[in-house]
Design a protein around this motif. Structure first.
Motif, PDB file in Angstrom:
ATOM      1  N   THR A   1       0.847  -1.192   0.000  1.00  0.00           N
ATOM      2  CA  THR A   1       0.000   0.000   0.000  1.00  0.00           C
ATOM      3  C   THR A   1       0.882   1.242   0.000  1.00  0.00           C
ATOM      4  O   THR A   1       1.763   1.385   0.862  1.00  0.00           O
ATOM      5  CB  THR A   1      -0.921   0.014   1.223  1.00  0.00           C
ATOM      6  OG1 THR A   1      -1.732  -1.175   1.212  1.00  0.00           O
ATOM      7  CG2 THR A   1      -1.841   1.223   1.181  1.00  0.00           C
TER       8      THR A   1
ATOM      9  N   LYS B   1      -6.900   2.138  -5.577  1.00  0.00           N
ATOM     10  CA  LYS B   1      -6.620   1.907  -4.165  1.00  0.00           C
ATOM     11  C   LYS B   1      -5.158   2.143  -3.810  1.00  0.00           C
ATOM     12  O   LYS B   1      -4.775   2.013  -2.646  1.00  0.00           O
ATOM     13  CB  LYS B   1      -7.003   0.470  -3.784  1.00  0.00           C
ATOM     14  CG  LYS B   1      -8.481   0.169  -3.933  1.00  0.00           C
ATOM     15  CD  LYS B   1      -8.797  -1.251  -3.504  1.00  0.00           C
ATOM     16  CE  LYS B   1     -10.285  -1.528  -3.620  1.00  0.00           C
ATOM     17  NZ  LYS B   1     -10.627  -2.922  -3.228  1.00  0.00           N
TER      18      LYS B   1
ATOM     19  N   THR C   1      -2.572   0.329  -4.525  1.00  0.00           N
ATOM     20  CA  THR C   1      -1.993  -0.907  -4.013  1.00  0.00           C
ATOM     21  C   THR C   1      -1.439  -1.760  -5.146  1.00  0.00           C
ATOM     22  O   THR C   1      -1.900  -1.693  -6.288  1.00  0.00           O
ATOM     23  CB  THR C   1      -3.025  -1.740  -3.246  1.00  0.00           C
ATOM     24  OG1 THR C   1      -4.113  -2.056  -4.115  1.00  0.00           O
ATOM     25  CG2 THR C   1      -3.546  -1.003  -2.023  1.00  0.00           C
TER      26      THR C   1
END
Length: 125
Positions: free
Chosen positions: A23, A75, A77
């Motif tokens: 992340t 996201k 990620t």
């Protein structure tokens, strides 16, 4: 330059699967990523990379056909799906980002300028 945090490591039996996720603290658009790993007493090994566009992907021979890298730009990620794990896959897994890799995917650490702290993956029988 953003920070990277890996998660999802753990213990798994041979033949099992595990998914590790990286992340980022900011937008990952146009940034290439790679996963590296380092086992005790061994050199760090680049195992998978994905370009900033998401179009170019490469794998090391040691994980080809078993591991799969993916990215979710919404996201921020990058994930590594690991299947058919073997004891020799035991290592600390690191995520790395390369700001100059929008279209390229390179399995060399010199192209990556941001690194996570790593997550331990242990494959035991």
């Amino acid at each position: 330059q953003f920070q990277l945090v890996e998660s999802g490591g753990g213990l798994v039996q041979p033949g099992g699967s595990l998914r590790v996720t990286c992340t980022a603290s900011g937008s990952i658009l146009k940034t290439g990523f790679a996963w590296f790993r380092q086992a005790p007493g061994k050199e760090r090994e680049a195992i998978a990379c994905i370009s900033g566009s998401g179009i170019t992907i490469n794998y090391a021979d040691s994980v080809l056909g078993r591991f799969f890298i993916s990215r979710d730009d919404d996201k921020d990620t990058v994930a590594l799906q690991m299947n058919y794990l073997k004891p020799e896959d035991t290592a600390v897994y690191y995520c790395a980002a390369g700001s100059m890799l929008a279209r390229r995917c390179l399995l060399e650490s010199t192209y990556y300028n941001a690194w996570g702290q790593g997550t331990q993956v242990t494959v035991y029988s």
